[in-house]
Design a protein around this motif. Structure first.
Motif, PDB file in Angstrom:
ATOM      1  N   ARG A  15      31.980  18.429  56.264  1.00  0.00           N
ATOM      2  CA  ARG A  15      32.307  18.386  57.703  1.00  0.00           C
ATOM      3  C   ARG A  15      31.715  19.612  58.400  1.00  0.00           C
ATOM      4  O   ARG A  15      31.106  20.476  57.765  1.00  0.00           O
ATOM      5  CB  ARG A  15      33.807  18.290  57.920  1.00  0.00           C
ATOM      6  CG  ARG A  15      34.597  19.479  57.413  1.00  0.00           C
ATOM      7  CD  ARG A  15      36.086  19.232  57.634  1.00  0.00           C
ATOM      8  NE  ARG A  15      36.936  20.203  56.996  1.00  0.00           N
ATOM      9  CZ  ARG A  15      37.371  21.316  57.587  1.00  0.00           C
ATOM     10  NH1 ARG A  15      37.018  21.590  58.820  1.00  0.00           N
ATOM     11  NH2 ARG A  15      38.167  22.151  56.952  1.00  0.00           N
ATOM     12  N   ILE A  17      29.649  22.361  60.438  1.00  0.00           N
ATOM     13  CA  ILE A  17      28.242  22.763  60.505  1.00  0.00           C
ATOM     14  C   ILE A  17      27.465  22.182  59.314  1.00  0.00           C
ATOM     15  O   ILE A  17      26.342  21.687  59.464  1.00  0.00           O
ATOM     16  CB  ILE A  17      28.143  24.309  60.528  1.00  0.00           C
ATOM     17  CG1 ILE A  17      28.720  24.849  61.847  1.00  0.00           C
ATOM     18  CG2 ILE A  17      26.707  24.776  60.323  1.00  0.00           C
ATOM     19  CD1 ILE A  17      28.882  26.368  61.898  1.00  0.00           C
ATOM     20  N   ASP A  36      31.489  19.991  47.796  1.00  0.00           N
ATOM     21  CA  ASP A  36      32.586  20.397  48.693  1.00  0.00           C
ATOM     22  C   ASP A  36      33.914  20.275  47.933  1.00  0.00           C
ATOM     23  O   ASP A  36      34.056  19.398  47.073  1.00  0.00           O
ATOM     24  CB  ASP A  36      32.604  19.495  49.939  1.00  0.00           C
ATOM     25  CG  ASP A  36      33.336  20.126  51.115  1.00  0.00           C
ATOM     26  OD1 ASP A  36      32.678  20.421  52.132  1.00  0.00           O
ATOM     27  OD2 ASP A  36      34.573  20.331  51.011  1.00  0.00           O
ATOM     28  N   ASN A  89      26.786  27.206  52.778  1.00  0.00           N
ATOM     29  CA  ASN A  89      27.511  27.010  54.038  1.00  0.00           C
ATOM     30  C   ASN A  89      29.032  27.074  53.854  1.00  0.00           C
ATOM     31  O   ASN A  89      29.742  27.379  54.806  1.00  0.00           O
ATOM     32  CB  ASN A  89      27.094  25.648  54.619  1.00  0.00           C
ATOM     33  CG  ASN A  89      28.027  25.175  55.707  1.00  0.00           C
ATOM     34  OD1 ASN A  89      27.953  25.622  56.853  1.00  0.00           O
ATOM     35  ND2 ASN A  89      28.953  24.277  55.368  1.00  0.00           N
ATOM     36  N   TYR A 154      36.447  38.667  56.429  1.00  0.00           N
ATOM     37  CA  TYR A 154      35.352  37.763  56.839  1.00  0.00           C
ATOM     38  C   TYR A 154      34.109  38.572  57.212  1.00  0.00           C
ATOM     39  O   TYR A 154      32.992  38.244  56.805  1.00  0.00           O
ATOM     40  CB  TYR A 154      35.842  36.939  58.025  1.00  0.00           C
ATOM     41  CG  TYR A 154      34.930  35.817  58.479  1.00  0.00           C
ATOM     42  CD1 TYR A 154      34.899  34.602  57.803  1.00  0.00           C
ATOM     43  CD2 TYR A 154      34.129  35.971  59.608  1.00  0.00           C
ATOM     44  CE1 TYR A 154      34.086  33.570  58.245  1.00  0.00           C
ATOM     45  CE2 TYR A 154      33.309  34.939  60.048  1.00  0.00           C
ATOM     46  CZ  TYR A 154      33.302  33.742  59.372  1.00  0.00           C
ATOM     47  OH  TYR A 154      32.488  32.716  59.805  1.00  0.00           O
ATOM     48  N   ILE A 187      30.740  28.501  67.315  1.00  0.00           N
ATOM     49  CA  ILE A 187      30.286  27.113  67.176  1.00  0.00           C
ATOM     50  C   ILE A 187      31.518  26.207  67.155  1.00  0.00           C
ATOM     51  O   ILE A 187      32.497  26.494  66.446  1.00  0.00           O
ATOM     52  CB  ILE A 187      29.474  26.931  65.852  1.00  0.00           C
ATOM     53  CG1 ILE A 187      28.330  27.952  65.754  1.00  0.00           C
ATOM     54  CG2 ILE A 187      28.957  25.497  65.738  1.00  0.00           C
ATOM     55  CD1 ILE A 187      27.253  27.863  66.812  1.00  0.00           C
ATOM     56  N   THR A 189      33.749  23.784  65.890  1.00  0.00           N
ATOM     57  CA  THR A 189      34.085  23.004  64.684  1.00  0.00           C
ATOM     58  C   THR A 189      35.602  23.129  64.481  1.00  0.00           C
ATOM     59  O   THR A 189      36.275  23.828  65.253  1.00  0.00           O
ATOM     60  CB  THR A 189      33.398  23.580  63.418  1.00  0.00           C
ATOM     61  OG1 THR A 189      33.953  24.879  63.153  1.00  0.00           O
ATOM     62  CG2 THR A 189      31.896  23.675  63.559  1.00  0.00           C
TER      63      THR A 189
HETATM   64  P1  NDP Z   1      34.659  24.089  58.475  1.00  0.00           P
HETATM   65  O1  NDP Z   1      35.967  24.702  58.074  1.00  0.00           O
HETATM   66  O2  NDP Z   1      34.624  23.080  59.552  1.00  0.00           O
HETATM   67  O3  NDP Z   1      33.928  23.478  57.171  1.00  0.00           O
HETATM   68  C1  NDP Z   1      33.815  24.214  55.998  1.00  0.00           C
HETATM   69  C2  NDP Z   1      33.645  23.269  54.826  1.00  0.00           C
HETATM   70  O4  NDP Z   1      33.584  24.053  53.621  1.00  0.00           O
HETATM   71  C3  NDP Z   1      34.820  22.301  54.656  1.00  0.00           C
HETATM   72  O5  NDP Z   1      34.359  21.019  54.296  1.00  0.00           O
HETATM   73  C4  NDP Z   1      35.607  22.951  53.534  1.00  0.00           C
HETATM   74  O6  NDP Z   1      36.415  22.050  52.798  1.00  0.00           O
HETATM   75  C5  NDP Z   1      34.497  23.505  52.669  1.00  0.00           C
HETATM   76  N1  NDP Z   1      34.959  24.519  51.733  1.00  0.00           N
HETATM   77  C6  NDP Z   1      35.946  25.442  51.926  1.00  0.00           C
HETATM   78  N2  NDP Z   1      36.097  26.182  50.813  1.00  0.00           N
HETATM   79  C7  NDP Z   1      35.202  25.724  49.899  1.00  0.00           C
HETATM   80  C8  NDP Z   1      34.899  26.077  48.554  1.00  0.00           C
HETATM   81  N3  NDP Z   1      35.568  27.041  47.908  1.00  0.00           N
HETATM   82  N4  NDP Z   1      33.911  25.398  47.911  1.00  0.00           N
HETATM   83  C9  NDP Z   1      33.248  24.400  48.539  1.00  0.00           C
HETATM   84  N5  NDP Z   1      33.503  24.005  49.802  1.00  0.00           N
HETATM   85  C10 NDP Z   1      34.476  24.662  50.482  1.00  0.00           C
HETATM   86  O7  NDP Z   1      33.717  25.332  58.832  1.00  0.00           O
HETATM   87  P2  NDP Z   1      32.458  25.440  59.810  1.00  0.00           P
HETATM   88  O8  NDP Z   1      31.633  24.217  59.721  1.00  0.00           O
HETATM   89  O9  NDP Z   1      32.916  25.927  61.125  1.00  0.00           O
HETATM   90  O10 NDP Z   1      31.696  26.662  59.119  1.00  0.00           O
HETATM   91  C11 NDP Z   1      30.638  26.491  58.174  1.00  0.00           C
HETATM   92  C12 NDP Z   1      30.061  27.867  57.868  1.00  0.00           C
HETATM   93  O11 NDP Z   1      29.593  28.464  59.085  1.00  0.00           O
HETATM   94  C13 NDP Z   1      31.065  28.833  57.264  1.00  0.00           C
HETATM   95  O12 NDP Z   1      30.445  29.634  56.288  1.00  0.00           O
HETATM   96  C14 NDP Z   1      31.478  29.690  58.449  1.00  0.00           C
HETATM   97  O13 NDP Z   1      31.923  30.963  58.067  1.00  0.00           O
HETATM   98  C15 NDP Z   1      30.165  29.759  59.211  1.00  0.00           C
HETATM   99  N6  NDP Z   1      30.320  30.092  60.619  1.00  0.00           N
HETATM  100  C16 NDP Z   1      31.022  29.276  61.473  1.00  0.00           C
HETATM  101  C17 NDP Z   1      31.159  29.622  62.811  1.00  0.00           C
HETATM  102  C18 NDP Z   1      31.897  28.774  63.780  1.00  0.00           C
HETATM  103  O14 NDP Z   1      32.019  29.200  64.945  1.00  0.00           O
HETATM  104  N7  NDP Z   1      32.394  27.591  63.410  1.00  0.00           N
HETATM  105  C19 NDP Z   1      30.574  30.856  63.338  1.00  0.00           C
HETATM  106  C20 NDP Z   1      29.855  31.634  62.363  1.00  0.00           C
HETATM  107  C21 NDP Z   1      29.740  31.240  61.060  1.00  0.00           C
HETATM  108  P3  NDP Z   1      37.943  21.732  53.333  1.00  0.00           P
HETATM  109  O15 NDP Z   1      37.771  20.725  54.418  1.00  0.00           O
HETATM  110  O16 NDP Z   1      38.668  21.179  52.171  1.00  0.00           O
HETATM  111  O17 NDP Z   1      38.505  23.035  53.810  1.00  0.00           O
END
Ligand code: NDP
Length: 247
Positions: A15, A17, A36, A89, A154, A187, A189
């Motif tokens: 899900r 990004i 994931d 990611n 973080y 972003i 999300t």
């Molecule tokens: P989301 O929480 O929407 O998605 C993160 C995904 O990673 C989820 O599917 C989650 O699963 C999965 N996940 C969590 N822990 C693990 C793990 N240990 N192993 C494998 N998968 C895992 O996050 P975003 O899409 O917002 O963020 C994606 C990346 O972008 C992250 O690294 C975040 O730090 C970075 N980022 C995001 C920003 C933003 O504004 N959104 C800004 C800057 C950076 P589950 O659904 O089960 O939790």
């Protein structure tokens, strides 16, 4: 098509990004592996990708577990014989002011966001070295550049990711493997949806382009870094934040 017949592993791609990156890479011709923790959601995303005519593999993966990461990479090699692109990611937040932050909150974020990237890089660089090509993309954050109250864990993890990117770029350049980071700002999300409205409004006021980013803004930059268009770029961090942080 910029990624025709490439094979990409996207962690946390079920899900947010990661999902946008997966869909965009697939539209550009790549076969996609999503690793994931949430297998059910990863499978749903893979169904959407298959509708675009690409091959997929959805695998349950906790990036903090090196043995599991290695198992996933072996499964990718069994099915696709190679891995061309890794997008680190997967990421989590566990915010608290430093004085209130407990060691478990610190460890959890460092483990997923930084050690997870180390584990995945360690596992994919073996086949990439044999192939003599590879693209590694680390999703960092502007918080890793400027810091943020309540996000010591973080910010440290994301700053570590930027330094990790530079080191990997230097260690593997001779094998034609590039490593770059993308540092998104705000972003939209599920990760940011949970922030209070007043915090969101404050952040928007600090964005020169006066809007929050969407997952595709990050995915577009990842596509550039995964494609041959960026073949002379390595060790860099590209900020995608509507102008919030300017070097
Ligand atoms: P989301 O929480 O929407 O998605 C993160 C995904 O990673 C989820 O599917 C989650 O699963 C999965 N996940 C969590 N822990 C693990 C793990 N240990 N192993 C494998 N998968 C895992 O996050 P975003 O899409 O917002 O963020 C994606 C990346 O972008 C992250 O690294 C975040 O730090 C970075 N980022 C995001 C920003 C933003 O504004 N959104 C800004 C800057 C950076 P589950 O659904 O089960 O939790």
């Amino acid at each position: 098509m910029k990624l025709k017949d490439k094979v990409a592993l996207i962690t946390g791609g079920a899900r947010g990004i990661g999902k946008s990156i997966a869909l965009m890479f697939a539209k550009e011709g790549a076969d996609i592996v999503i690793g994931d923790v949430n297998l059910e959601e990863a499978e749903k995303t893979c169904k959407e990708i298959e509708a675009l005519g690409r091959k997929t593999l959805a695998l349950q993966l906790d990036v903090t577990d090196l043995a599991k990461v290695e198992e996933v990479v072996n499964k990718i090699l069994d099915k696709f014989t190679k891995v061309d692109i890794l997008v680190n990611n997967a990421g989590i937040t566990k915010d608290n002011l430093l004085l209130r932050m407990n060691p478990d909150q610190w460890d959890a974020v460092l483990n997923v966001n930084l050690k997870g990237a180390f584990n995945c890089i360690k596992a994919v660089t073996k086949p990439m070295m044999k192939q003599r090509s590879g693209k590694i993309i680390n999703i960092a954050s502007i918080i890793g550049i400027i810091g943020n109250p309540g996000q010591a864990n973080y910010a440290a993890a994301k700053a570590g990711m930027i330094a990790l990117t530079k080191t990997v770029a230097k260690e593997f350049a001779s094998r034609n493997i590039t490593a770059n980071a993308v540092a998104p700002g705000f972003i939209q999300t599920e990760m940011t949806a949970k922030l209070p409205e007043d915090v969101k409004n404050q952040m928007k006021a600090a964005i020169p382009l006066a809007r929050f980013g969407g997952p595709d803004d990050v995915a577009n930059t990842c596509l550039f870094l995964a494609s041959e268009d960026s073949s002379y770029i390595t060790g860099q961090t590209i900020v995608v934040d509507g102008g919030m942080v300017m070097a």
